[in-house]
Design a protein around this motif. Structure first.
Motif, PDB file in Angstrom:
ATOM      1  N   THR A   6       0.841  -1.199   0.000  1.00 35.68           N
ATOM      2  CA  THR A   6       0.000   0.000   0.000  1.00 35.68           C
ATOM      3  C   THR A   6       0.874   1.246   0.000  1.00 35.68           C
ATOM      4  OG1 THR A   6      -0.112   0.003   2.426  1.00 35.68           O
ATOM      5  CG2 THR A   6      -1.884  -1.144   1.245  1.00 35.68           C
ATOM      6  N   GLN A   7       0.339   2.336  -0.532  1.00 33.53           N
ATOM      7  CA  GLN A   7       1.068   3.598  -0.495  1.00 33.53           C
ATOM      8  C   GLN A   7       1.111   4.126   0.941  1.00 33.53           C
ATOM      9  OE1 GLN A   7       0.179   6.594  -3.385  1.00 33.53           O
ATOM     10  NE2 GLN A   7      -0.304   5.115  -5.007  1.00 33.53           N
ATOM     11  N   THR A   8       2.293   4.564   1.344  1.00 33.32           N
ATOM     12  CA  THR A   8       2.460   5.052   2.707  1.00 33.32           C
ATOM     13  C   THR A   8       1.612   6.295   2.965  1.00 33.32           C
ATOM     14  OG1 THR A   8       4.722   4.194   2.765  1.00 33.32           O
ATOM     15  CG2 THR A   8       4.153   5.873   4.392  1.00 33.32           C
ATOM     16  N   SER A   9       1.471   7.143   1.966  1.00 33.29           N
ATOM     17  CA  SER A   9       0.809   8.440   2.147  1.00 33.29           C
ATOM     18  C   SER A   9      -0.670   8.310   2.478  1.00 33.29           C
ATOM     19  CB  SER A   9       0.983   9.303   0.896  1.00 33.29           C
ATOM     20  OG  SER A   9       0.442   8.644  -0.238  1.00 33.29           O
ATOM     21  N   ASP A  10      -1.390   7.432   1.769  1.00 33.70           N
ATOM     22  CA  ASP A  10      -2.850   7.350   1.978  1.00 33.70           C
ATOM     23  C   ASP A  10      -3.342   5.916   2.190  1.00 33.70           C
ATOM     24  OD1 ASP A  10      -2.574   6.253  -0.525  1.00 33.70           O
ATOM     25  OD2 ASP A  10      -3.680   7.815  -1.584  1.00 33.70           O
ATOM     26  N   HIS A  11      -2.416   4.957   2.245  1.00 30.86           N
ATOM     27  CA  HIS A  11      -2.741   3.540   2.478  1.00 30.86           C
ATOM     28  C   HIS A  11      -3.584   2.920   1.361  1.00 30.86           C
ATOM     29  CE1 HIS A  11      -1.008   4.066   6.413  1.00 30.86           C
ATOM     30  NE2 HIS A  11      -1.868   5.038   6.696  1.00 30.86           N
ATOM     31  N   SER A  12      -3.597   3.568   0.201  1.00 30.25           N
ATOM     32  CA  SER A  12      -4.300   2.963  -0.936  1.00 30.25           C
ATOM     33  C   SER A  12      -3.509   1.771  -1.449  1.00 30.25           C
ATOM     34  CB  SER A  12      -4.496   3.992  -2.045  1.00 30.25           C
ATOM     35  OG  SER A  12      -3.247   4.474  -2.511  1.00 30.25           O
ATOM     36  N   VAL A  13      -4.207   0.784  -1.974  1.00 24.84           N
ATOM     37  CA  VAL A  13      -3.581  -0.467  -2.405  1.00 24.84           C
ATOM     38  C   VAL A  13      -2.811  -0.270  -3.704  1.00 24.84           C
ATOM     39  CG1 VAL A  13      -4.026  -2.830  -3.173  1.00 24.84           C
ATOM     40  CG2 VAL A  13      -5.324  -1.874  -1.262  1.00 24.84           C
ATOM     41  N   VAL A  14      -1.593  -0.780  -3.738  1.00 20.23           N
ATOM     42  CA  VAL A  14      -0.801  -0.808  -4.974  1.00 20.23           C
ATOM     43  C   VAL A  14      -1.143  -2.106  -5.695  1.00 20.23           C
ATOM     44  CG1 VAL A  14       1.519  -0.891  -5.962  1.00 20.23           C
ATOM     45  CG2 VAL A  14       1.058   0.559  -3.958  1.00 20.23           C
ATOM     46  N   ASN A  15      -1.640  -1.989  -6.899  1.00 24.24           N
ATOM     47  CA  ASN A  15      -2.082  -3.165  -7.636  1.00 24.24           C
ATOM     48  C   ASN A  15      -0.889  -3.966  -8.152  1.00 24.24           C
ATOM     49  OD1 ASN A  15      -3.799  -4.982  -8.953  1.00 24.24           O
ATOM     50  ND2 ASN A  15      -3.690  -3.814 -10.862  1.00 24.24           N
ATOM     51  N   ILE A  16      -0.764  -5.196  -7.704  1.00 28.85           N
ATOM     52  CA  ILE A  16       0.280  -6.114  -8.190  1.00 28.85           C
ATOM     53  C   ILE A  16      -0.369  -6.993  -9.258  1.00 28.85           C
ATOM     54  CG2 ILE A  16       1.976  -7.858  -7.551  1.00 28.85           C
ATOM     55  CD1 ILE A  16       2.406  -5.098  -6.266  1.00 28.85           C
ATOM     56  N   THR A  17      -0.027  -6.726 -10.508  1.00 24.85           N
ATOM     57  CA  THR A  17      -0.795  -7.289 -11.625  1.00 24.85           C
ATOM     58  C   THR A  17      -0.657  -8.797 -11.784  1.00 24.85           C
ATOM     59  OG1 THR A  17       1.054  -6.766 -13.096  1.00 24.85           O
ATOM     60  CG2 THR A  17      -0.710  -5.142 -12.911  1.00 24.85           C
ATOM     61  N   ASP A  18       0.468  -9.375 -11.319  1.00 27.35           N
ATOM     62  CA  ASP A  18       0.635 -10.814 -11.549  1.00 27.35           C
ATOM     63  C   ASP A  18       0.110 -11.668 -10.383  1.00 27.35           C
ATOM     64  OD1 ASP A  18       2.556 -10.294  -9.635  1.00 27.35           O
ATOM     65  OD2 ASP A  18       4.251 -10.530 -10.997  1.00 27.35           O
ATOM     66  N   ASN A  19      -0.422 -11.031  -9.354  1.00 26.72           N
ATOM     67  CA  ASN A  19      -1.039 -11.721  -8.212  1.00 26.72           C
ATOM     68  C   ASN A  19      -0.100 -12.675  -7.479  1.00 26.72           C
ATOM     69  OD1 ASN A  19      -3.677 -10.569  -8.528  1.00 26.72           O
ATOM     70  ND2 ASN A  19      -4.031 -11.963 -10.257  1.00 26.72           N
ATOM     71  N   LYS A  20       1.206 -12.462  -7.600  1.00 28.43           N
ATOM     72  CA  LYS A  20       2.142 -13.381  -6.954  1.00 28.43           C
ATOM     73  C   LYS A  20       2.221 -13.205  -5.438  1.00 28.43           C
ATOM     74  CE  LYS A  20       5.208 -14.257 -10.864  1.00 28.43           C
ATOM     75  NZ  LYS A  20       6.583 -14.137 -11.393  1.00 28.43           N
ATOM     76  N   LEU A  21       1.570 -12.167  -4.931  1.00 25.27           N
ATOM     77  CA  LEU A  21       1.585 -11.959  -3.488  1.00 25.27           C
ATOM     78  C   LEU A  21       0.370 -12.574  -2.802  1.00 25.27           C
ATOM     79  CD1 LEU A  21       2.972  -8.320  -3.173  1.00 25.27           C
ATOM     80  CD2 LEU A  21       4.192 -10.505  -3.175  1.00 25.27           C
ATOM     81  N   ASN A  22      -0.491 -13.233  -3.588  1.00 22.41           N
ATOM     82  CA  ASN A  22      -1.650 -13.915  -3.021  1.00 22.41           C
ATOM     83  C   ASN A  22      -1.352 -15.402  -2.842  1.00 22.41           C
ATOM     84  OD1 ASN A  22      -3.150 -11.538  -3.070  1.00 22.41           O
ATOM     85  ND2 ASN A  22      -3.934 -11.940  -5.134  1.00 22.41           N
TER      86      ASN A  22
END
Length: 280
Positions: A233-249
């Motif tokens: 997530t972005q530190t500034s507003d905690h919005s999610v950074v989209n990881i397009t290959d889904n390797k973090l799931n």
């Protein structure tokens, strides 16, 4: 009387000779043992077969958003023998330690795409780089794009490969996505493991000040083993950074294993992907 004196003198001389000869043999034996024992630890003897080798152990990673293999060099000595593919790594390879210039070449080209001198700085700084590779220690060197993705660069991290606690794995996070803001990283739904990680840095890294230590440029943290979903997530507003290959799931973390997770760009797009490396 004269003959008696001569006989007595001869006996005394013979006795003294034998006694001294015995002492000389004993002294010679001590010298031989001492010499033999010194020989085993003579680090100045270039032919000493039992002298421990000195070299830094480095794993080389190709984290550039360019789909072509690269070779790594220490000064003019090629260290990798097989080209490292995009988002892949080499094994730990014995490499020069101390003040060393690391370079890489692209494909079959022989000219360096990027070079960086490590070990030429007395302190850890963002411009001078870390101190050089340490003899008999473990490191990871990344080939990356610079913050504006306009040129290639190299980054070195120290790898603490001490075993995690029972039932735990160790994780390190690196932000290698050019142009991204500072990000937080952790297990989804839990407090972040690392916060405010800028491009080209690892989570929790320290470049100056108190608390500086050999792992400060690439610290690992312990997490429970098992299947987890990671979030960026972005530190500034905690919005999610989209990881397009889904390797973090649905990432399976094995107990006793040590991982580096990094995000970077993908070829031909501005999309951000993730790569998970296993160190042991």
């Amino acid at each position: 009387m004269n003959s008696i004196f001569k006989s007595t003198y001869k006996k005394a001389l013979t006795k003294a000779y034998k006694s001294n000869l015995s002492k000389l043999w004993l002294l010679g034996g001590v010298i031989a043992v001492f010499t033999s024992s010194c020989k085993k630890t003579d680090y100045l003897d270039i032919n000493a077969a039992d002298r421990p080798s000195l070299g830094a152990h480095i794993s080389f990673v190709n984290a550039r958003p360019v789909n072509v293999g690269i070779q790594f060099w220490a000064y003019t000595t090629q260290v990798t023998k097989t080209a490292v593919a995009i988002n892949a790594k080499s094994d730990y390879l014995d490499t020069q330690f101390g003040d060393v210039q690391i370079n890489f070449t692209e494909g079959t080209n022989t000219s360096y795409k990027a070079s960086r001198q490590f070990g030429n700085s007395a302190t850890f700084t963002s411009t001078g780089g870390p101190n050089g590779p340490i003899a008999n220690y473990y490191h990871t060197v990344f080939a990356v794009k610079n913050a504006k993705a306009t040129a290639d660069s190299l980054i070195l991290f120290y790898d603490d490969l001490s075993a995690p606690a029972a039932g735990k794995a160790k994780v390190r996070f690196v932000n290698l996505a050019p142009g991204t803001p500072n990000v937080d990283f952790g297990v989804a739904g839990q407090a972040a493991l690392f916060t405010g990680t800028a491009y080209g840095r690892t989570g929790g890294s320290v470049l100056s000040g108190a608390g500086l230590n050999t792992w400060s440029l690439g610290p690992f943290v312990s997490v429970d083993a098992g299947t987890v979903n990671f979030a960026v997530t972005q530190t500034s507003d905690h919005s999610v950074v989209n990881i397009t290959d889904n390797k973090l799931n649905n990432v399976v973390l094995a107990a006793g294993k040590i991982y580096t997770i990094y995000i970077n760009g993908t070829p031909g797009s501005s999309a951000i992907g993730a790569t998970i490396l296993t160190h042991n």
